[in-house]
Design a protein around this motif. Structure first.
Motif, PDB file in Angstrom:
ATOM      1  N   PRO A 123       0.811  -1.234   0.000  1.00 13.10           N
ATOM      2  CA  PRO A 123       0.000   0.000   0.000  1.00 13.10           C
ATOM      3  C   PRO A 123       0.842   1.282   0.000  1.00 13.10           C
ATOM      4  O   PRO A 123       0.367   2.342  -0.412  1.00 13.10           O
ATOM      5  CB  PRO A 123      -0.831  -0.101   1.287  1.00 13.10           C
ATOM      6  N   LYS A 124       2.078   1.211   0.471  1.00 13.69           N
ATOM      7  CA  LYS A 124       2.922   2.429   0.470  1.00 13.69           C
ATOM      8  C   LYS A 124       3.836   2.499  -0.759  1.00 13.69           C
ATOM      9  O   LYS A 124       4.709   3.362  -0.845  1.00 13.69           O
ATOM     10  CB  LYS A 124       3.758   2.499   1.750  1.00 13.69           C
ATOM     11  N   ARG A 125       3.631   1.582  -1.719  1.00 10.81           N
ATOM     12  CA  ARG A 125       4.509   1.622  -2.903  1.00 10.81           C
ATOM     13  C   ARG A 125       4.515   3.018  -3.514  1.00 10.81           C
ATOM     14  O   ARG A 125       5.530   3.586  -3.842  1.00 10.81           O
ATOM     15  CB  ARG A 125       4.015   0.597  -3.936  1.00 10.81           C
ATOM     16  N   ASN A 126       3.330   3.593  -3.636  1.00  7.58           N
ATOM     17  CA  ASN A 126       3.191   4.866  -4.338  1.00  7.58           C
ATOM     18  C   ASN A 126       3.507   6.092  -3.454  1.00  7.58           C
ATOM     19  O   ASN A 126       3.225   7.226  -3.817  1.00  7.58           O
ATOM     20  CB  ASN A 126       1.763   4.936  -4.903  1.00  7.58           C
ATOM     21  N   TRP A 127       4.087   5.822  -2.275  1.00  9.68           N
ATOM     22  CA  TRP A 127       4.534   6.954  -1.432  1.00  9.68           C
ATOM     23  C   TRP A 127       5.877   7.482  -1.927  1.00  9.68           C
ATOM     24  O   TRP A 127       6.337   8.536  -1.514  1.00  9.68           O
ATOM     25  CB  TRP A 127       4.672   6.492   0.026  1.00  9.68           C
ATOM     26  N   TYR A 128       6.513   6.751  -2.757  1.00 10.94           N
ATOM     27  CA  TYR A 128       7.815   7.158  -3.331  1.00 10.94           C
ATOM     28  C   TYR A 128       7.693   7.050  -4.841  1.00 10.94           C
ATOM     29  O   TYR A 128       6.670   6.609  -5.375  1.00 10.94           O
ATOM     30  CB  TYR A 128       8.925   6.245  -2.780  1.00 10.94           C
ATOM     31  N   TRP A 129       8.731   7.448  -5.566  1.00 12.84           N
ATOM     32  CA  TRP A 129       8.693   7.450  -7.028  1.00 12.84           C
ATOM     33  C   TRP A 129       9.352   6.186  -7.573  1.00 12.84           C
ATOM     34  O   TRP A 129      10.583   6.148  -7.731  1.00 12.84           O
ATOM     35  CB  TRP A 129       9.408   8.682  -7.574  1.00 12.84           C
ATOM     36  N   TRP A 130       8.540   5.173  -7.845  1.00  9.76           N
ATOM     37  CA  TRP A 130       9.046   3.917  -8.416  1.00  9.76           C
ATOM     38  C   TRP A 130       8.724   3.894  -9.901  1.00  9.76           C
ATOM     39  O   TRP A 130       7.601   4.218 -10.314  1.00  9.76           O
ATOM     40  CB  TRP A 130       8.378   2.717  -7.745  1.00  9.76           C
ATOM     41  N   ARG A 131       9.679   3.478 -10.715  1.00  3.89           N
ATOM     42  CA  ARG A 131       9.441   3.396 -12.161  1.00  3.89           C
ATOM     43  C   ARG A 131      10.186   2.204 -12.751  1.00  3.89           C
ATOM     44  O   ARG A 131      11.252   1.805 -12.247  1.00  3.89           O
ATOM     45  CB  ARG A 131       9.947   4.669 -12.877  1.00  3.89           C
ATOM     46  N   ASP A 132       9.624   1.701 -13.845  1.00  5.78           N
ATOM     47  CA  ASP A 132      10.308   0.647 -14.595  1.00  5.78           C
ATOM     48  C   ASP A 132      11.542   1.231 -15.276  1.00  5.78           C
ATOM     49  O   ASP A 132      11.571   2.429 -15.575  1.00  5.78           O
ATOM     50  CB  ASP A 132       9.385   0.072 -15.673  1.00  5.78           C
ATOM     51  N   PRO A 133      12.515   0.370 -15.584  1.00  2.36           N
ATOM     52  CA  PRO A 133      13.670   0.852 -16.363  1.00  2.36           C
ATOM     53  C   PRO A 133      13.213   1.354 -17.720  1.00  2.36           C
ATOM     54  O   PRO A 133      12.167   0.945 -18.227  1.00  2.36           O
ATOM     55  CB  PRO A 133      14.536  -0.398 -16.535  1.00  2.36           C
ATOM     56  N   LYS A 134      13.989   2.299 -18.245  1.00  5.22           N
ATOM     57  CA  LYS A 134      13.737   2.721 -19.632  1.00  5.22           C
ATOM     58  C   LYS A 134      14.850   2.081 -20.464  1.00  5.22           C
ATOM     59  O   LYS A 134      16.023   2.408 -20.274  1.00  5.22           O
ATOM     60  CB  LYS A 134      13.804   4.245 -19.711  1.00  5.22           C
ATOM     61  N   GLY A 135      14.471   1.175 -21.351  1.00  2.00           N
ATOM     62  CA  GLY A 135      15.504   0.368 -22.014  1.00  2.00           C
ATOM     63  C   GLY A 135      16.255  -0.390 -20.926  1.00  2.00           C
ATOM     64  O   GLY A 135      15.634  -1.018 -20.060  1.00  2.00           O
ATOM     65  N   ASP A 136      17.595  -0.252 -20.952  1.00  5.23           N
ATOM     66  CA  ASP A 136      18.398  -0.937 -19.926  1.00  5.23           C
ATOM     67  C   ASP A 136      18.713  -0.037 -18.746  1.00  5.23           C
ATOM     68  O   ASP A 136      19.371  -0.466 -17.796  1.00  5.23           O
ATOM     69  CB  ASP A 136      19.776  -1.324 -20.522  1.00  5.23           C
ATOM     70  N   GLY A 137      18.298   1.228 -18.829  1.00  4.87           N
ATOM     71  CA  GLY A 137      18.797   2.180 -17.839  1.00  4.87           C
ATOM     72  C   GLY A 137      17.697   2.832 -17.030  1.00  4.87           C
ATOM     73  O   GLY A 137      16.534   2.404 -17.046  1.00  4.87           O
ATOM     74  N   PRO A 138      18.057   3.888 -16.312  1.00  9.07           N
ATOM     75  CA  PRO A 138      17.100   4.590 -15.456  1.00  9.07           C
ATOM     76  C   PRO A 138      15.993   5.274 -16.254  1.00  9.07           C
ATOM     77  O   PRO A 138      16.149   5.517 -17.449  1.00  9.07           O
ATOM     78  CB  PRO A 138      17.956   5.623 -14.735  1.00  9.07           C
ATOM     79  N   PRO A 139      14.889   5.599 -15.583  1.00  9.93           N
ATOM     80  CA  PRO A 139      13.710   6.164 -16.252  1.00  9.93           C
ATOM     81  C   PRO A 139      13.932   7.531 -16.905  1.00  9.93           C
ATOM     82  O   PRO A 139      13.212   7.891 -17.824  1.00  9.93           O
ATOM     83  CB  PRO A 139      12.687   6.292 -15.131  1.00  9.93           C
ATOM     84  N   ASN A 140      14.864   8.333 -16.404  1.00 10.59           N
ATOM     85  CA  ASN A 140      15.161   9.601 -17.090  1.00 10.59           C
ATOM     86  C   ASN A 140      16.615   9.990 -16.810  1.00 10.59           C
ATOM     87  O   ASN A 140      17.362   9.237 -16.173  1.00 10.59           O
ATOM     88  CB  ASN A 140      14.159  10.712 -16.700  1.00 10.59           C
ATOM     89  N   ASN A 141      17.003  11.189 -17.287  1.00  8.38           N
ATOM     90  CA  ASN A 141      18.431  11.573 -17.194  1.00  8.38           C
ATOM     91  C   ASN A 141      18.751  12.423 -15.969  1.00  8.38           C
ATOM     92  O   ASN A 141      19.800  13.046 -15.923  1.00  8.38           O
ATOM     93  CB  ASN A 141      18.854  12.318 -18.476  1.00  8.38           C
ATOM     94  N   TRP A 142      17.867  12.451 -14.970  1.00  7.12           N
ATOM     95  CA  TRP A 142      18.133  13.307 -13.820  1.00  7.12           C
ATOM     96  C   TRP A 142      19.390  12.839 -13.083  1.00  7.12           C
ATOM     97  O   TRP A 142      19.633  11.648 -12.930  1.00  7.12           O
ATOM     98  CB  TRP A 142      16.940  13.298 -12.841  1.00  7.12           C
ATOM     99  N   ILE A 143      20.118  13.860 -12.601  1.00  9.44           N
ATOM    100  CA  ILE A 143      21.395  13.614 -11.923  1.00  9.44           C
ATOM    101  C   ILE A 143      21.218  13.915 -10.429  1.00  9.44           C
ATOM    102  O   ILE A 143      20.582  14.904 -10.063  1.00  9.44           O
ATOM    103  CB  ILE A 143      22.468  14.564 -12.523  1.00  9.44           C
ATOM    104  N   ALA A 144      21.773  13.040  -9.595  1.00 16.29           N
ATOM    105  CA  ALA A 144      21.650  13.219  -8.138  1.00 16.29           C
ATOM    106  C   ALA A 144      22.713  14.185  -7.630  1.00 16.29           C
ATOM    107  O   ALA A 144      23.817  14.248  -8.164  1.00 16.29           O
ATOM    108  CB  ALA A 144      21.825  11.879  -7.436  1.00 16.29           C
TER     109      ALA A 144
END
Ligand code: NOJ
Length: 515
Positions: A123-144
């Motif tokens: 039930p708390k899955r959607n309390w954070y930002w979970w996403r499937d991989p895009k191709g082989d990598g992360p969902p977007n190009n954001w840098i930490a």
């Protein structure tokens, strides 16, 4: 004086990084009791409000900005009881207390995240930002921030990425989920009900996100995502937070850490007086010690904030940046001139504990480096006296002492009326006694290039003139700039109480009172 103005406009705020303030238990880390024991010093200095950096339960991956429980104190710092005592004792001395609130992310050890990562259908899955991989990598190009790698961490067991704008141990909360909003509002109530006077809201501009999580512009992507996230969703969330604060009986205040490096964007976080009361404006903090550049920053703040009746803030040092004395080259005369600037601008000044002692960053040998963001130097412990343990319960604190702790400590500088500490105290007192300095208008004046000059004025008070000589040579600042005036404060103490001669010593700053 100033009773018609809200307290947060005329106040001088003082940031305490609890780990570095004073240790009373002998573990080398400062604690809440250490702050409580020094309240008399803070009252003597004359500050009005304390901002405490996080003391919540935390695994300390980011030294407390990774919160594992928003409603409890980490045992390293004490207990909730210690906090209540500190708050009551501060209030008894008319010191307000604002606490840090970290809404953009929790610790990966927070029970909410532990649940959220446990399965895709938790039930708390959607309390954070979970996403499937895009191709082989992360969902977007954001840098930490800090790692300057992708802002996404892959979770092997559920085969999805989660978003972390800072360290992987700091997953971003999903404020687009009303359950998160409600839970985070509860944490505000928890502390407001306990009596805190407000909050410093950590990277508050990040809580609203692009629901599509679109890529950052490729030419900007080498930056972290932090200064790029400016979204309408955040403003909606802030209006609700403001309503919550305003539902309290006293004048509670929120100051936002809006890490957008453009004052015109920062201005939008005041809303129409219905978002945050105050916001930090970082471009001045990153401005070198140069009269023309400082003049531009003041003009910019006036242009962007003045017309919308938004009250400015000014900060030279904090726990994330080299101390300004170090950044400005280390001279004490410059640090003194900077104190005059900070405490005479139109807006609320935020001091960082230790700047009133003229502290510089400590030197951190490679084997003692701790912080993933390289910010240890400005977090050196505060020396309270000249003894080997400098007033700490342990002689060996978590970081090295700043330079010259034998001389540059609270006890020794308190004894010396000519010290930079006494200059801060005189400036704060002058500000309190003058409507012009505390809440008045500001007018920039033309003068020699190396002199920053402005007038502060308010009905019923004598005009004040502030002249700051940025050069290392004596400079004349024509008396006709100010008219006949008396030196109320001089950064080097010279000539206070006497008529202004028209000449500024090298790196000298003065506050003049028009006769
Ligand atoms: C800004 C805080 O000032 C900094 O210390 C912290 O590391 C980040 N936000 C993440 O919370």
């Amino acid at each position: 004086m100033n009773s018609a103005q809200p307290w947060w406009k005329s106040c001088v705020a003082y940031q305490i990084y609890p780990r570095s303030f004073c240790d009373t238990t002998g573990n080398g880390v400062g604690d809440l009791e250490g702050i409580r024991r020094h309240l008399d010093y803070l009252a003597w200095l004359g500050v009005d409000a304390l901002w405490l950096s996080p003391f919540y339960k935390s695994p300390m991956a980011d030294y407390g900005y990774d919160v594992a429980d928003y409603c409890d104190v980490d045992p390293l710092f004490g207990t909730l009881d210690d906090f209540d005592k500190l708050l009551a004792d501060a209030h008894r001395r008319n010191l307000r207390v604002i606490i840090d609130w970290v809404p953009n992310h929790t610790s990966d050890q927070h029970p909410w995240f532990i649940e959220s990562r446990s399965s895709r259908d938790n039930p708390k899955r959607n309390w954070y930002w979970w996403r499937d991989p895009k191709g082989d990598g992360p969902p977007n190009n954001w840098i930490a921030s800090f790692t300057f790698g992708p802002a996404w961490e892959f979770d092997e067991s559920t085969q999805q990425y989660y978003l972390h704008t800072f360290l992987p141990q700091q997953p971003d909360l999903n404020w687009h989920n009303p359950e998160v909003v409600a839970a985070m509002h509860e944490t505000l109530h928890f502390w407001l009900d306990r009596g805190v006077d407000g909050f410093r809201m950590d990277v508050i501009h990040l809580i609203g996100k692009d629901p599509e999580l679109g890529d950052d512009p490729p030419d900007l992507a080498p930056l972290s995502h932090v200064p790029l996230n400016h979204r309408p969703e955040t403003h909606e969330l802030l209006r609700d937070i403001r309503l919550l604060l305003d539902s309290y009986d006293r004048d509670r205040m929120a100051v936002g850490e809006v890490y957008l490096l453009d004052t015109s964007l920062v201005a939008t976080y005041y809303g129409h007086g219905d978002e945050l009361h105050l916001n930090f404006n970082f471009p001045p903090l990153y401005t070198p010690w140069d009269a023309a550049l400082w003049r531009q920053q003041i003009e910019k703040a006036e242009q962007e904030l003045g017309p919308i009746d938004a009250w400015p803030t000014w900060v030279l040092s904090n726990h994330d940046n080299k101390r300004h004395r170090t950044r400005y080259g280390g001279s004490e005369s410059r640090a003194r001139a900077a104190a005059v600037l900070l405490l005479t601008l139109r807006g609320t000044p935020f001091l960082y504990a230790g700047e009133e002692l003229g502290l510089e960053d400590c030197v951190v040998p490679p084997e003692r480096v701790l912080d993933p963001g390289g910010r240890d130097g400005c977090r050196a412990p505060i020396p309270w006296d000249g003894s080997p343990s400098h007033g700490w319960a342990s002689a060996d604190p978590w970081l090295p002492w700043p330079p010259e702790p034998d001389k540059r400590n609270v006890a020794d500088l308190t004894e010396d009326p000519e010290s930079i500490l006494h200059l801060y105290r005189r400036l704060i007192a002058a500000r309190k006694a003058s409507a012009a300095l505390a809440v008045g208008s500001i007018e920039l004046l033309d003068g020699p290039d190396v002199v920053l000059a402005y007038r502060r004025y308010a009905p019923g008070d004598n005009d004040r003139f502030v002249l700051i000589n940025f050069s290392q040579a004596p400079t004349s600042a024509p008396v006709d700039l100010t008219g006949p005036a008396v030196v109320e404060i001089a950064s080097d103490g010279e000539g206070e109480g006497a008529p202004f001669t028209g000449v500024l010593a090298p790196e000298q700053a003065v506050v003049l009172r028009r006769c």
